[in-house]
Design a protein around this motif. Structure first.
Motif, PDB file in Angstrom:
ATOM      1  N   CYS A  66     -10.887  -8.197 -12.990  1.00 53.78           N
ATOM      2  CA  CYS A  66     -10.960  -8.239 -14.447  1.00 53.78           C
ATOM      3  C   CYS A  66      -9.562  -8.407 -15.046  1.00 53.78           C
ATOM      4  O   CYS A  66      -9.339  -9.255 -15.921  1.00 53.78           O
ATOM      5  CB  CYS A  66     -11.607  -6.958 -14.965  1.00 53.78           C
ATOM      6  SG  CYS A  66     -12.039  -6.992 -16.708  1.00 53.78           S
ATOM      7  N   ARG A  77     -15.844  -9.787 -23.893  1.00 53.13           N
ATOM      8  CA  ARG A  77     -16.572  -8.948 -22.928  1.00 53.13           C
ATOM      9  C   ARG A  77     -17.647  -9.774 -22.213  1.00 53.13           C
ATOM     10  O   ARG A  77     -17.841  -9.638 -21.003  1.00 53.13           O
ATOM     11  CB  ARG A  77     -17.230  -7.763 -23.642  1.00 53.13           C
ATOM     12  CG  ARG A  77     -16.271  -6.708 -24.158  1.00 53.13           C
ATOM     13  CD  ARG A  77     -17.042  -5.503 -24.685  1.00 53.13           C
ATOM     14  NE  ARG A  77     -17.729  -4.829 -23.596  1.00 53.13           N
ATOM     15  CZ  ARG A  77     -17.245  -3.766 -22.936  1.00 53.13           C
ATOM     16  NH1 ARG A  77     -16.082  -3.260 -23.270  1.00 53.13           N
ATOM     17  NH2 ARG A  77     -17.937  -3.211 -21.967  1.00 53.13           N
ATOM     18  N   TYR A  81     -18.004 -10.344 -18.256  1.00 58.79           N
ATOM     19  CA  TYR A  81     -19.231  -9.882 -17.594  1.00 58.79           C
ATOM     20  C   TYR A  81     -19.861 -11.012 -16.786  1.00 58.79           C
ATOM     21  O   TYR A  81     -20.271 -10.816 -15.630  1.00 58.79           O
ATOM     22  CB  TYR A  81     -20.215  -9.375 -18.642  1.00 58.79           C
ATOM     23  CG  TYR A  81     -21.515  -8.861 -18.077  1.00 58.79           C
ATOM     24  CD1 TYR A  81     -21.621  -7.553 -17.608  1.00 58.79           C
ATOM     25  CD2 TYR A  81     -22.636  -9.686 -18.007  1.00 58.79           C
ATOM     26  CE1 TYR A  81     -22.821  -7.079 -17.089  1.00 58.79           C
ATOM     27  CE2 TYR A  81     -23.828  -9.221 -17.484  1.00 58.79           C
ATOM     28  CZ  TYR A  81     -23.921  -7.921 -17.025  1.00 58.79           C
ATOM     29  OH  TYR A  81     -25.110  -7.465 -16.500  1.00 58.79           O
ATOM     30  N   THR A  85     -20.209 -10.724 -12.704  1.00 60.11           N
ATOM     31  CA  THR A  85     -21.542 -10.686 -12.091  1.00 60.11           C
ATOM     32  C   THR A  85     -21.820 -11.950 -11.277  1.00 60.11           C
ATOM     33  O   THR A  85     -22.477 -11.892 -10.245  1.00 60.11           O
ATOM     34  CB  THR A  85     -22.645 -10.505 -13.154  1.00 60.11           C
ATOM     35  OG1 THR A  85     -22.508 -11.503 -14.169  1.00 60.11           O
ATOM     36  CG2 THR A  85     -22.552  -9.122 -13.786  1.00 60.11           C
ATOM     37  N   ALA A  91     -24.136  -5.243 -12.108  1.00 62.66           N
ATOM     38  CA  ALA A  91     -23.944  -5.218 -13.557  1.00 62.66           C
ATOM     39  C   ALA A  91     -23.205  -3.970 -14.030  1.00 62.66           C
ATOM     40  O   ALA A  91     -22.299  -4.051 -14.869  1.00 62.66           O
ATOM     41  CB  ALA A  91     -25.301  -5.313 -14.253  1.00 62.66           C
ATOM     42  N   ASP A  92     -23.566  -2.799 -13.487  1.00 61.44           N
ATOM     43  CA  ASP A  92     -22.916  -1.575 -13.959  1.00 61.44           C
ATOM     44  C   ASP A  92     -21.463  -1.489 -13.513  1.00 61.44           C
ATOM     45  O   ASP A  92     -20.613  -0.938 -14.213  1.00 61.44           O
ATOM     46  CB  ASP A  92     -23.698  -0.339 -13.524  1.00 61.44           C
ATOM     47  CG  ASP A  92     -23.790  -0.203 -12.017  1.00 61.44           C
ATOM     48  OD1 ASP A  92     -23.784  -1.234 -11.318  1.00 61.44           O
ATOM     49  OD2 ASP A  92     -23.879   0.930 -11.528  1.00 61.44           O
ATOM     50  N   ASP A  95     -19.588  -3.724 -15.943  1.00 60.90           N
ATOM     51  CA  ASP A  95     -19.400  -3.028 -17.215  1.00 60.90           C
ATOM     52  C   ASP A  95     -18.293  -1.987 -17.124  1.00 60.90           C
ATOM     53  O   ASP A  95     -17.464  -1.862 -18.037  1.00 60.90           O
ATOM     54  CB  ASP A  95     -20.702  -2.352 -17.649  1.00 60.90           C
ATOM     55  CG  ASP A  95     -21.692  -3.321 -18.277  1.00 60.90           C
ATOM     56  OD1 ASP A  95     -21.244  -4.313 -18.881  1.00 60.90           O
ATOM     57  OD2 ASP A  95     -22.910  -3.085 -18.161  1.00 60.90           O
ATOM     58  N   ALA A  96     -18.263  -1.248 -16.021  1.00 62.43           N
ATOM     59  CA  ALA A  96     -17.246  -0.204 -15.848  1.00 62.43           C
ATOM     60  C   ALA A  96     -15.848  -0.815 -15.749  1.00 62.43           C
ATOM     61  O   ALA A  96     -14.880  -0.270 -16.298  1.00 62.43           O
ATOM     62  CB  ALA A  96     -17.553   0.625 -14.598  1.00 62.43           C
ATOM     63  N   ILE A  98     -14.885  -3.669 -17.085  1.00 60.23           N
ATOM     64  CA  ILE A  98     -14.526  -4.169 -18.418  1.00 60.23           C
ATOM     65  C   ILE A  98     -14.124  -3.011 -19.326  1.00 60.23           C
ATOM     66  O   ILE A  98     -13.167  -3.108 -20.095  1.00 60.23           O
ATOM     67  CB  ILE A  98     -15.691  -4.971 -19.023  1.00 60.23           C
ATOM     68  CG1 ILE A  98     -15.974  -6.215 -18.174  1.00 60.23           C
ATOM     69  CG2 ILE A  98     -15.384  -5.372 -20.464  1.00 60.23           C
ATOM     70  CD1 ILE A  98     -17.278  -6.916 -18.500  1.00 60.23           C
ATOM     71  N   ASP A  99     -14.855  -1.891 -19.240  1.00 62.27           N
ATOM     72  CA  ASP A  99     -14.508  -0.709 -20.028  1.00 62.27           C
ATOM     73  C   ASP A  99     -13.109  -0.209 -19.658  1.00 62.27           C
ATOM     74  O   ASP A  99     -12.346   0.240 -20.522  1.00 62.27           O
ATOM     75  CB  ASP A  99     -15.527   0.410 -19.796  1.00 62.27           C
ATOM     76  CG  ASP A  99     -16.860   0.140 -20.479  1.00 62.27           C
ATOM     77  OD1 ASP A  99     -16.902  -0.705 -21.398  1.00 62.27           O
ATOM     78  OD2 ASP A  99     -17.864   0.760 -20.078  1.00 62.27           O
TER      79      ASP A  99
END
Length: 203
Positions: A66, A77, A81, A85, A91-92, A95-96, A98-99
């Protein structure tokens, strides 16, 4: 959980996708798979090993990927994502990651939208700016707020400036060239009636 399949990725000889009977999947390097005896087709993957793979291998790797994607350009975002992916990250985990980048201010859809509008507002209509940003996965509410904050010049003023850059002169421009200019402006997202009205105001 049982391992259903282990298949090489089409674009990589070193990386393989591991599919589980739960429907989940993840990608590891062939060398990593060899170092974990549990990872074989029809074998059973323990919760401990699965947790190790997710938290100690995939998540740090996704964070690094990332940050690498953000080195050369700002990204939304949704873009990050999609890239994570499509590279095989769950997916999770994506997301983590990117967060994580967002927590350091490296990902900010509002900033992205504001910058995009700043650089393109003189050449594109509000509608076209909105469409472009929606395609980039930015929330419509964020787009509208950024557009309102940008204090955009009027649509007519934009069209007239573009006509000037095209050296439009109603007394010398023939019908074919006029049609070409109209198509150009429509392609920038301006409405036909606004284009015709602005053209009528050019001396």
């Amino acid at each position: 959980m049982q391992i259903v399949s282990i298949e090489p990725l089409p674009a990589s000889k070193k990386r393989k996708r591991i599919r589980l009977d739960t429907g989940e999947s993840f990608v590891l390097y062939a060398g990593e798979i060899r170092r974990m005896p549990e990872l074989e087709v029809d074998g059973f993957l323990s919760e401990e090993t699965f947790s190790h793979i997710r938290n100690d291998i995939l998540l740090p790797r996704a964070k690094k990927r990332c940050l690498h994607l953000l080195e050369k350009q700002d990204r939304t975002r949704a873009d990050l994502y999609m890239k994570l992916t499509s590279s095989g990250y769950p997916a999770d985990i994506a997301d983590a990651a990117i967060d994580y980048a967002a927590s350091y201010g490296y990902v900010d859809d509002r900033r992205y939208a504001a910058n995009f509008i700043y650089f393109h507002q003189e050449k594109k209509s509000r509608r076209r700016l909105t469409e472009d940003l929606l395609r980039k996965g930015i929330d419509k509410e964020i787009i509208e707020e950024c557009l309102d904050e940008a204090l955009l010049t009027s649509e007519e003023s934009k069209i007239i400036r573009l006509l000037e850059k095209k050296h439009y002169d109603p007394s010398e421009t023939d019908a074919k060239e006029k049609s070409r200019i109209i198509r150009f402006l429509l392609g920038r997202g301006f409405e036909y009636d606004r284009v015709r009205e602005a053209m009528s105001r050019v001396d």
